[in-house]
Motif scaffolding. Structure first.
Motif, PDB file in Angstrom:
ATOM      1  N   ALA A 126      29.139 -25.430   1.568  1.00  0.00           N
ATOM      2  CA  ALA A 126      30.273 -25.801   1.690  1.00  0.00           C
ATOM      3  C   ALA A 126      31.344 -24.766   1.084  1.00  0.00           C
ATOM      4  CB  ALA A 126      29.736 -26.718   1.955  1.00  0.00           C
ATOM      5  N   TYR A 127      30.942 -25.328  -0.600  1.00  0.00           N
ATOM      6  CA  TYR A 127      31.274 -24.376  -1.929  1.00  0.00           C
ATOM      7  C   TYR A 127      32.311 -23.246  -1.583  1.00  0.00           C
ATOM      8  CZ  TYR A 127      33.163 -23.661  -6.521  1.00  0.00           C
ATOM      9  OH  TYR A 127      34.138 -22.853  -7.904  1.00  0.00           O
ATOM     10  N   GLU A 128      31.342 -22.289  -1.624  1.00  0.00           N
ATOM     11  CA  GLU A 128      32.022 -21.371  -1.206  1.00  0.00           C
ATOM     12  C   GLU A 128      32.501 -20.655  -0.246  1.00  0.00           C
ATOM     13  OE1 GLU A 128      29.880 -16.879  -0.850  1.00  0.00           O
ATOM     14  OE2 GLU A 128      28.521 -17.880  -0.500  1.00  0.00           O
ATOM     15  N   ALA A 129      32.960 -21.892   0.755  1.00  0.00           N
ATOM     16  CA  ALA A 129      33.303 -21.991   1.934  1.00  0.00           C
ATOM     17  C   ALA A 129      34.954 -21.966   2.137  1.00  0.00           C
ATOM     18  CB  ALA A 129      33.455 -22.168   3.245  1.00  0.00           C
ATOM     19  N   ARG A 130      35.409 -23.000   1.412  1.00  0.00           N
ATOM     20  CA  ARG A 130      36.640 -23.503   0.145  1.00  0.00           C
ATOM     21  C   ARG A 130      36.655 -22.659  -0.566  1.00  0.00           C
ATOM     22  NH1 ARG A 130      33.170 -28.037  -0.518  1.00  0.00           N
ATOM     23  NH2 ARG A 130      33.077 -27.869  -2.201  1.00  0.00           N
ATOM     24  N   LEU A 131      36.157 -22.447  -1.250  1.00  0.00           N
ATOM     25  CA  LEU A 131      36.654 -21.202  -2.847  1.00  0.00           C
ATOM     26  C   LEU A 131      37.099 -19.474  -1.746  1.00  0.00           C
ATOM     27  CD1 LEU A 131      37.089 -21.277  -5.717  1.00  0.00           C
ATOM     28  CD2 LEU A 131      34.357 -20.567  -5.970  1.00  0.00           C
ATOM     29  N   ALA A 132      36.284 -19.409  -0.661  1.00  0.00           N
ATOM     30  CA  ALA A 132      36.558 -18.470  -0.186  1.00  0.00           C
ATOM     31  C   ALA A 132      38.213 -18.518   0.845  1.00  0.00           C
ATOM     32  CB  ALA A 132      35.569 -17.561   1.065  1.00  0.00           C
ATOM     33  N   GLN A 133      38.224 -19.526   1.235  1.00  0.00           N
ATOM     34  CA  GLN A 133      39.609 -20.043   1.560  1.00  0.00           C
ATOM     35  C   GLN A 133      40.506 -19.710  -0.091  1.00  0.00           C
ATOM     36  OE1 GLN A 133      40.849 -20.017   4.961  1.00  0.00           O
ATOM     37  NE2 GLN A 133      41.983 -19.862   4.752  1.00  0.00           N
ATOM     38  N   ALA A 134      40.953 -19.963  -0.463  1.00  0.00           N
ATOM     39  CA  ALA A 134      41.537 -20.299  -1.245  1.00  0.00           C
ATOM     40  C   ALA A 134      41.523 -18.627  -2.362  1.00  0.00           C
ATOM     41  CB  ALA A 134      41.298 -21.255  -2.639  1.00  0.00           C
ATOM     42  N   ALA A 135      40.739 -18.251  -2.406  1.00  0.00           N
ATOM     43  CA  ALA A 135      40.942 -16.711  -3.183  1.00  0.00           C
ATOM     44  C   ALA A 135      41.627 -15.899  -1.844  1.00  0.00           C
ATOM     45  CB  ALA A 135      39.250 -16.011  -2.713  1.00  0.00           C
ATOM     46  N   THR A 136      41.045 -16.482  -0.751  1.00  0.00           N
ATOM     47  CA  THR A 136      41.591 -15.196   0.439  1.00  0.00           C
ATOM     48  C   THR A 136      44.118 -15.844   0.428  1.00  0.00           C
ATOM     49  OG1 THR A 136      40.128 -15.854   1.774  1.00  0.00           O
ATOM     50  CG2 THR A 136      42.046 -14.949   3.046  1.00  0.00           C
ATOM     51  N   LEU A 137      44.244 -16.896   0.523  1.00  0.00           N
ATOM     52  CA  LEU A 137      45.501 -17.424   0.377  1.00  0.00           C
ATOM     53  C   LEU A 137      45.867 -16.589  -0.789  1.00  0.00           C
ATOM     54  CD1 LEU A 137      44.838 -20.486   2.133  1.00  0.00           C
ATOM     55  CD2 LEU A 137      45.694 -19.220   3.342  1.00  0.00           C
ATOM     56  N   ARG A 138      44.893 -17.030  -2.277  1.00  0.00           N
ATOM     57  CA  ARG A 138      45.870 -16.695  -2.864  1.00  0.00           C
ATOM     58  C   ARG A 138      45.853 -14.913  -3.215  1.00  0.00           C
ATOM     59  NH1 ARG A 138      49.242 -16.276  -6.255  1.00  0.00           N
ATOM     60  NH2 ARG A 138      48.627 -16.352  -8.511  1.00  0.00           N
ATOM     61  N   LEU A 139      45.622 -14.190  -2.335  1.00  0.00           N
ATOM     62  CA  LEU A 139      45.081 -12.849  -2.475  1.00  0.00           C
ATOM     63  C   LEU A 139      46.707 -12.423  -1.685  1.00  0.00           C
ATOM     64  CD1 LEU A 139      44.519  -9.972  -3.360  1.00  0.00           C
ATOM     65  CD2 LEU A 139      43.154 -10.041  -1.085  1.00  0.00           C
ATOM     66  N   ARG A 191      26.858  -8.918  -5.608  1.00  0.00           N
ATOM     67  CA  ARG A 191      27.648 -10.130  -5.321  1.00  0.00           C
ATOM     68  C   ARG A 191      27.097 -11.476  -5.911  1.00  0.00           C
ATOM     69  NH1 ARG A 191      27.299 -11.518   0.541  1.00  0.00           N
ATOM     70  NH2 ARG A 191      27.096  -9.362   1.555  1.00  0.00           N
ATOM     71  N   GLY A 192      28.308 -12.080  -6.574  1.00  0.00           N
ATOM     72  CA  GLY A 192      27.544 -13.038  -7.701  1.00  0.00           C
ATOM     73  C   GLY A 192      26.590 -14.378  -6.548  1.00  0.00           C
ATOM     74  N   ASP A 193      26.138 -15.393  -6.797  1.00  0.00           N
ATOM     75  CA  ASP A 193      25.959 -16.508  -6.129  1.00  0.00           C
ATOM     76  C   ASP A 193      27.248 -17.869  -6.616  1.00  0.00           C
ATOM     77  OD1 ASP A 193      24.389 -18.068  -4.602  1.00  0.00           O
ATOM     78  OD2 ASP A 193      22.769 -18.406  -6.093  1.00  0.00           O
ATOM     79  N   TRP A 194      27.819 -17.808  -5.264  1.00  0.00           N
ATOM     80  CA  TRP A 194      29.195 -19.123  -5.594  1.00  0.00           C
ATOM     81  C   TRP A 194      28.008 -20.481  -5.636  1.00  0.00           C
ATOM     82  CZ3 TRP A 194      33.200 -17.170  -7.422  1.00  0.00           C
ATOM     83  CH2 TRP A 194      33.119 -15.656  -7.161  1.00  0.00           C
ATOM     84  N   ALA A 201      35.103 -11.504  -4.918  1.00  0.00           N
ATOM     85  CA  ALA A 201      35.431 -13.152  -4.432  1.00  0.00           C
ATOM     86  C   ALA A 201      33.762 -13.814  -3.160  1.00  0.00           C
ATOM     87  CB  ALA A 201      36.675 -12.641  -3.140  1.00  0.00           C
ATOM     88  N   PRO A 202      34.904 -14.848  -3.104  1.00  0.00           N
ATOM     89  CA  PRO A 202      33.472 -15.411  -2.416  1.00  0.00           C
ATOM     90  C   PRO A 202      33.370 -15.002  -0.969  1.00  0.00           C
ATOM     91  CG  PRO A 202      34.794 -17.250  -3.597  1.00  0.00           C
ATOM     92  CD  PRO A 202      34.890 -15.914  -3.985  1.00  0.00           C
ATOM     93  N   GLU A 203      32.357 -14.988  -0.787  1.00  0.00           N
ATOM     94  CA  GLU A 203      32.471 -14.510   1.848  1.00  0.00           C
ATOM     95  C   GLU A 203      33.270 -15.658   2.229  1.00  0.00           C
ATOM     96  OE1 GLU A 203      31.450 -11.493   2.630  1.00  0.00           O
ATOM     97  OE2 GLU A 203      31.184 -11.070   0.122  1.00  0.00           O
ATOM     98  N   LEU A 204      34.167 -15.150   3.163  1.00  0.00           N
ATOM     99  CA  LEU A 204      34.929 -15.922   3.366  1.00  0.00           C
ATOM    100  C   LEU A 204      34.271 -16.278   5.094  1.00  0.00           C
ATOM    101  CD1 LEU A 204      37.602 -17.808   4.622  1.00  0.00           C
ATOM    102  CD2 LEU A 204      38.145 -15.751   5.273  1.00  0.00           C
ATOM    103  N   ASP A 205      33.307 -14.583   5.493  1.00  0.00           N
ATOM    104  CA  ASP A 205      33.224 -14.942   6.590  1.00  0.00           C
ATOM    105  C   ASP A 205      31.389 -15.231   6.759  1.00  0.00           C
ATOM    106  OD1 ASP A 205      34.126 -13.109   8.694  1.00  0.00           O
ATOM    107  OD2 ASP A 205      33.480 -12.022   8.097  1.00  0.00           O
ATOM    108  N   HIS A 206      30.488 -15.211   6.066  1.00  0.00           N
ATOM    109  CA  HIS A 206      29.342 -16.008   5.908  1.00  0.00           C
ATOM    110  C   HIS A 206      28.995 -16.933   5.096  1.00  0.00           C
ATOM    111  CE1 HIS A 206      28.972 -12.769   8.979  1.00  0.00           C
ATOM    112  NE2 HIS A 206      28.540 -13.640   9.847  1.00  0.00           N
ATOM    113  N   PRO A 207      29.598 -17.732   4.482  1.00  0.00           N
ATOM    114  CA  PRO A 207      29.435 -18.180   3.742  1.00  0.00           C
ATOM    115  C   PRO A 207      28.014 -18.912   3.113  1.00  0.00           C
ATOM    116  CG  PRO A 207      30.742 -19.405   4.756  1.00  0.00           C
ATOM    117  CD  PRO A 207      31.123 -18.407   5.732  1.00  0.00           C
ATOM    118  N   SER A 208      27.167 -18.588   1.729  1.00  0.00           N
ATOM    119  CA  SER A 208      25.747 -19.930   1.984  1.00  0.00           C
ATOM    120  C   SER A 208      25.820 -21.165   1.517  1.00  0.00           C
ATOM    121  CB  SER A 208      24.866 -19.158   0.527  1.00  0.00           C
ATOM    122  OG  SER A 208      25.388 -17.632   0.598  1.00  0.00           O
TER     123      SER A 208
END
Length: 155
Positions: free
Chosen positions: A84-97, A149-152, A75-82
Motif C-alpha cells: 500500500a505504501y508503494e501504491a501511495r508513493l507511486a500516485q504522488a510521484a506520477t502527479l508530481r512528474l 528497481r528498489g524495494d519500496w 520511481a515506485p510502480e503504479l501498475d503493480h505495487p508491492s
C-alpha cells in the motif's frame, strides 16, 4: 622603444586593475551558454490504448508518440505495487512528474544507452540544465537509478 613597451605594459596593468575594481573578470575562461529548453507539451495521465503525450507513472511518460523512461531515477510502480505504501508513493510521484513536465519547457538528453530492454527511450529530462528526476529524488518520490528497481516496501 623601451619607453613604449613600458607604457603598453602600464596601460595593460591599468586595464586589469580597472576590470578587477569594477568586478569584471576579463581573464576568466568563457562559460558555455546553456542551450534553451525547447521541448514543451501539455501532459495528463495516460488512459486507454492510444498514448501520444501523457504520464504513465513517476519515471515513464509518452512524448509525441515516444515512450520515455527517465534514465536517472527509479520511481515506485503504479501498475503493480508491492504494498500500500508503494501504491501511495507511486500516485504522488506520477502527479508530481505531471506537474513538473507541465511547468515549462524542458530538454531530453541521452546519457548512456539510447533505449532499455523494453524498447523505451532512455532520457534525462532537464530544465535549465537541472534534472527533473533529481527533483523527484530530493522530494522522496524516486530514488537514484542504480541499474535495478528498489524495494519500496522494505521496512
Amino acid at each position: 622603444m623601451k619607453n613604449a613597451a613600458v607604457i603598453r605594459q602600464s596601460a595593460g596593468l591599468t586595464v586589469l586593475l580597472a576590470a578587477a575594481l569594477s568586478g569584471r573578470a576579463i581573464l576568466a575562461e568563457p562559460r558555455p551558454i546553456a542551450a534553451a529548453d525547447t521541448e514543451t507539451a501539455r501532459f495528463a495521465p495516460c488512459e486507454g490504448p492510444v498514448r501520444v503525450t501523457c504520464v504513465v507513472d513517476g519515471d515513464t511518460f509518452w512524448y509525441r508518440g515516444l515512450k520515455i523512461r527517465i534514465a536517472d531515477v527509479n520511481a515506485p510502480e503504479l501498475d503493480h505495487p508491492s504494498c500500500a505504501y508503494e501504491a501511495r508513493l507511486a500516485q504522488a510521484a506520477t502527479l508530481r512528474l505531471t506537474d513538473l513536465l507541465n511547468a515549462g519547457s524542458f530538454t531530453l538528453v541521452v546519457e548512456g544507452r539510447e533505449t532499455d530492454r523494453y524498447g523505451r527511450a532512455l532520457r534525462v529530462v532537464l530544465r535549465g540544465g537541472r534534472s527533473l528526476g533529481a527533483v523527484l529524488e530530493r522530494e522522496g518520490l524516486a530514488e537514484h537509478w542504480q541499474g535495478r528497481r528498489g524495494d519500496w516496501c522494505a521496512a
